[in-house]
Design an enzyme around this catalytic site. Structure first.
Site, PDB file in Angstrom:
ATOM      1  N   HIS A 273      32.888   7.249  19.324  1.00 23.51           N
ATOM      2  CA  HIS A 273      33.466   8.607  19.810  1.00 23.51           C
ATOM      3  C   HIS A 273      32.623   8.997  20.631  1.00 23.51           C
ATOM      4  CE1 HIS A 273      37.054  11.361  21.148  1.00 23.51           C
ATOM      5  NE2 HIS A 273      37.116  11.872  20.179  1.00 23.51           N
TER       6      HIS A 273
ATOM      7  N   HIS B 285      35.821   0.367  25.381  1.00 21.43           N
ATOM      8  CA  HIS B 285      37.027   1.693  25.492  1.00 21.43           C
ATOM      9  C   HIS B 285      37.994   1.050  24.725  1.00 21.43           C
ATOM     10  CE1 HIS B 285      38.882   5.209  26.104  1.00 21.43           C
ATOM     11  NE2 HIS B 285      37.802   5.828  26.127  1.00 21.43           N
TER      12      HIS B 285
ATOM     13  N   ASP C 235      30.543   6.788  29.308  1.00 14.31           N
ATOM     14  CA  ASP C 235      29.198   7.713  28.318  1.00 14.31           C
ATOM     15  C   ASP C 235      27.875   6.568  29.174  1.00 14.31           C
ATOM     16  OD1 ASP C 235      30.382   9.567  27.012  1.00 14.31           O
ATOM     17  OD2 ASP C 235      31.015   8.405  25.036  1.00 14.31           O
TER      18      ASP C 235
HETATM   19  N1  CMC Z   1      29.439  -3.988  22.802  1.00 18.41           N
HETATM   20  C1  CMC Z   1      30.110  -5.726  23.016  1.00 18.41           C
HETATM   21  N2  CMC Z   1      31.280  -6.273  21.811  1.00 18.41           N
HETATM   22  C2  CMC Z   1      32.412  -5.804  22.323  1.00 18.41           C
HETATM   23  C3  CMC Z   1      31.224  -4.325  22.169  1.00 18.41           C
HETATM   24  C4  CMC Z   1      30.558  -4.024  22.674  1.00 18.41           C
HETATM   25  N3  CMC Z   1      30.289  -2.327  23.825  1.00 18.41           N
HETATM   26  N4  CMC Z   1      33.224  -3.714  22.719  1.00 18.41           N
HETATM   27  C5  CMC Z   1      33.823  -4.099  21.589  1.00 18.41           C
HETATM   28  N5  CMC Z   1      32.966  -5.403  21.870  1.00 18.41           N
HETATM   29  C6  CMC Z   1      33.669  -6.997  20.911  1.00 18.41           C
HETATM   30  C7  CMC Z   1      34.524  -6.902  19.732  1.00 18.41           C
HETATM   31  O1  CMC Z   1      33.989  -7.215  18.778  1.00 18.41           O
HETATM   32  C8  CMC Z   1      35.934  -7.754  19.851  1.00 18.41           C
HETATM   33  O2  CMC Z   1      35.497  -9.137  19.831  1.00 18.41           O
HETATM   34  P1  CMC Z   1      36.534 -10.112  19.158  1.00 18.41           P
HETATM   35  O3  CMC Z   1      37.577  -9.714  19.712  1.00 18.41           O
HETATM   36  O4  CMC Z   1      35.893 -10.988  19.852  1.00 18.41           O
HETATM   37  O5  CMC Z   1      36.878  -9.467  17.786  1.00 18.41           O
HETATM   38  C9  CMC Z   1      36.548  -7.065  21.551  1.00 18.41           C
HETATM   39  O6  CMC Z   1      35.128  -7.098  22.024  1.00 18.41           O
HETATM   40  C10 CMC Z   1      37.179  -5.989  21.448  1.00 18.41           C
HETATM   41  O7  CMC Z   1      36.432  -4.361  20.339  1.00 18.41           O
HETATM   42  P2  CMC Z   1      37.433  -4.109  19.778  1.00 18.41           P
HETATM   43  O8  CMC Z   1      36.699  -3.240  19.335  1.00 18.41           O
HETATM   44  O9  CMC Z   1      39.034  -4.818  19.550  1.00 18.41           O
HETATM   45  O10 CMC Z   1      38.417  -2.769  21.315  1.00 18.41           O
HETATM   46  P3  CMC Z   1      38.036  -1.478  19.923  1.00 18.41           P
HETATM   47  O11 CMC Z   1      39.762  -0.714  21.722  1.00 18.41           O
HETATM   48  O12 CMC Z   1      38.256  -1.647  18.095  1.00 18.41           O
HETATM   49  O13 CMC Z   1      36.899  -0.656  20.606  1.00 18.41           O
HETATM   50  C11 CMC Z   1      35.088   0.908  21.120  1.00 18.41           C
HETATM   51  C12 CMC Z   1      37.136   0.286  21.601  1.00 18.41           C
HETATM   52  C13 CMC Z   1      34.518   1.913  22.444  1.00 18.41           C
HETATM   53  C14 CMC Z   1      34.840   1.852  20.005  1.00 18.41           C
HETATM   54  C15 CMC Z   1      34.565   0.091  21.674  1.00 18.41           C
HETATM   55  O14 CMC Z   1      34.138  -0.885  22.232  1.00 18.41           O
HETATM   56  C16 CMC Z   1      32.517   0.245  20.636  1.00 18.41           C
HETATM   57  O15 CMC Z   1      32.645   0.331  19.845  1.00 18.41           O
HETATM   58  N6  CMC Z   1      32.154   0.254  21.803  1.00 18.41           N
HETATM   59  C17 CMC Z   1      30.503   1.287  21.843  1.00 18.41           C
HETATM   60  C18 CMC Z   1      30.947   2.546  21.759  1.00 18.41           C
HETATM   61  C19 CMC Z   1      31.398   3.101  22.619  1.00 18.41           C
HETATM   62  O16 CMC Z   1      30.720   3.174  24.298  1.00 18.41           O
HETATM   63  N7  CMC Z   1      31.723   4.212  22.335  1.00 18.41           N
HETATM   64  C20 CMC Z   1      32.493   4.973  23.422  1.00 18.41           C
HETATM   65  C21 CMC Z   1      34.407   4.669  23.995  1.00 18.41           C
HETATM   66  S1  CMC Z   1      33.764   6.366  25.504  1.00 18.41           S
HETATM   67  C22 CMC Z   1      34.538   7.886  25.113  1.00 18.41           C
HETATM   68  C23 CMC Z   1      34.872   8.567  24.353  1.00 18.41           C
HETATM   69  O17 CMC Z   1      36.319   8.393  24.493  1.00 18.41           O
HETATM   70  O18 CMC Z   1      35.331   8.708  23.093  1.00 18.41           O
END
Ligand code: CMC
Length: 429
Positions: free
Chosen positions: A266, A307, A364
């Protein structure tokens, strides 16, 4: 809410269960599942991916189209033409202020920027190398011990005063965390400065000398505040609502929000971006890290990418990217880490894995780079996010408390043991 009905047919029930469908002004309709409990069912939605936990009029997001509206106004327009305190007014009150209302709002915030002098004693209880988010969780919660005069949450006037106090005091507390960490005296707020300038003043001036504040930097700072001001029912806002639903005081609720924001998935992501850039170290190693991010057996993720809600682009990132390039150009910064970030952005945006999974740089990614460029230490990044998000947290808290609400109490799918008899210690294997 105009109601339609959904019918749920279950094999063990002769008649379907009728569930009302509510229509919002925008976004998906919601199926009201409250009646299911009478039929002996719960719904199951870990991570709340398809659950609306409340009704709200504050912020609307369309993740597919990359739309973010505060009280109906697009974030791009607010970032271009508004300022943070006006955005706070909008979030809290539902409409943009006229000139008189704006002046009054800004003056009231300015009248609340100082913190009780005894609050500075709290800081000495922390180690100098404490993470500033740890200090923020403590000191913001501690504010409730200082403002008993306005803690009756049933009174609208008390809720309003608490909102002013929180918005006004967060920059002061944030800057105090920084000053404490570097062993410098705290710098008092200066009320002839605007909100962002005042924060930069408290961060970078000392009692011996004022540090001049560049208008470009102050504008970028204000934009960072606007772009982080609210984001619908995200993890920290939902935490604030959940804590607030118990009747807890607003300072305690915002402290809970700060704790939830701290995590790297987050608000901690902007700090994690810079840590990641440190780890990558050199442009030549980007391909290796792109491969690590794609490798499912490797826990590494590209921080600042992806995201939960935005699956095409993050509209805040579009504005932030512009500001980022503006600031880097204006300050004439040539920092290898920032060059590395720009190269990473370029490579990831062209990579089929990231394109296919719709993983774009989020707000971010750029805010971390701007903050670094203007000299804010990495450990303060999430604190700045918390400072800005206070407007959204307190607006959601206000909205909830001023309408009818229930204590938040999720249920569960229990998969543990059924009832069994206690085994005395001498009879256990
Ligand atoms: N790098 C590499 N692969 C990724 C990333 C990433 N940053 N984010 C998601 N993926 C992959 C993930 O492994 C999954 O792959 P698969 O379909 O093969 O299993 C696919 O993309 C979908 O991801 P998800 O985990 O289902 O997506 P989510 O909606 O659960 O998670 C997230 C969203 C923001 C937690 C995640 O993208 C992440 O951890 N990003 C890095 C941390 C980050 O930048 N967070 C800030 C968010 S913006 C600020 C805020 O609003 O707080």
């Amino acid at each position: 809410m105009a109601d339609d009905k959904a019918q749920l047919h279950l094999n063990n029930l002769s008649d379907p269960i009728e569930l009302p469908i509510h229509k919002g002004t925008a976004g998906p309709d919601v199926i009201d599942v409250r009646g299911l409990v009478q039929a002996g069912y719960f719904t199951y939605d870990p991570g709340f991916v398809s659950t609306a936990a409340c009704e709200s009029k504050i912020t609307y997001i369309d993740g597919e189209k990359g739309i973010l509206l505060h009280r109906g106004y697009p974030i791009g327009q607010l970032a271009a033409d508004s300022d943070y305190l006006e955005t706070c007014y909008l979030l809290l009150n539902g409409e943009l202020p006229n000139k008189e209302q704006k002046d009054e709002f800004v003056n009231t915030v300015k009248n609340h920027t100082m913190v009780n002098e005894q609050i500075s004693d709290f800081f000495t209880g922390f180690r100098r190398d404490a993470h500033p988010m740890a200090i923020m969780c403590g000191v913001v919660g501690a504010l409730s011990a200082f403002y008993h005069d306005s803690l009756d949450i049933t009174l609208e006037r008390h809720r309003e005063i608490s909102a002013f106090r929180l918005i006004a005091k967060m920059p002061t507390l944030a800057a105090m965390c920084y000053k404490y960490s570097i062993g410098q005296p705290f710098v008092y707020p200066k009320n002839d400065l605007d909100f962002a300038e005042n924060f930069l003043h408290m961060m970078f001036s000392t009692p011996c000398a004022d540090t001049p504040i560049s208008p470009v930097v102050a504008k970028a700072m204000d934009r960072i505040f606007i772009l982080h001001a609210d984001h619908e029912q995200n993890a920290s806002t939902s935490t604030v609502r959940l804590a607030g639903s118990t009747g807890a005081n607003p300072f305690a609720c915002i402290a809970a929000g700060i704790a939830a924001l701290w995590g790297p998935a987050h608000g901690g992501a902007n700090e994690a971006v810079l840590d990641m850039l440190d780890e990558i170290g050199d442009i030549s190693r980007i391909p290796e890290y792109i491969e690590k991010a794609k490798d499912k057996s490797d826990p590494f993720l590209l921080m600042g990418f992806g995201h939960r809600v935005y699956k095409n682009f993050d509209p805040r990132a579009t504005v932030m990217r512009e500001s980022c390039h503006e600031v880097l150009k204006e300050l004439g910064i040539t920092d290898p880490q920032l060059e590395l970030a720009m190269k990473l952005e370029e490579i990831a945006l062209k990579d089929p894995y990231f394109i296919e999974k719709k993983l774009f740089p989020n707000v971010d990614f750029y805010s971390g780079i701007i903050l670094k460029a203007i000299g804010i230490p990495t450990s303060m990044f999430t604190v700045i996010f918390a400072l800005a998000r206070t407007a959204g947290w307190i607006s959601h808290w206000q909205e909830m408390i001023s309408n009818s609400y229930k204590i938040g109490r999720p249920r569960q799918l229990y998969t543990g043991y059924e009832a069994r008899d206690f085994t005395p210690l001498d009879k256990r294997d």
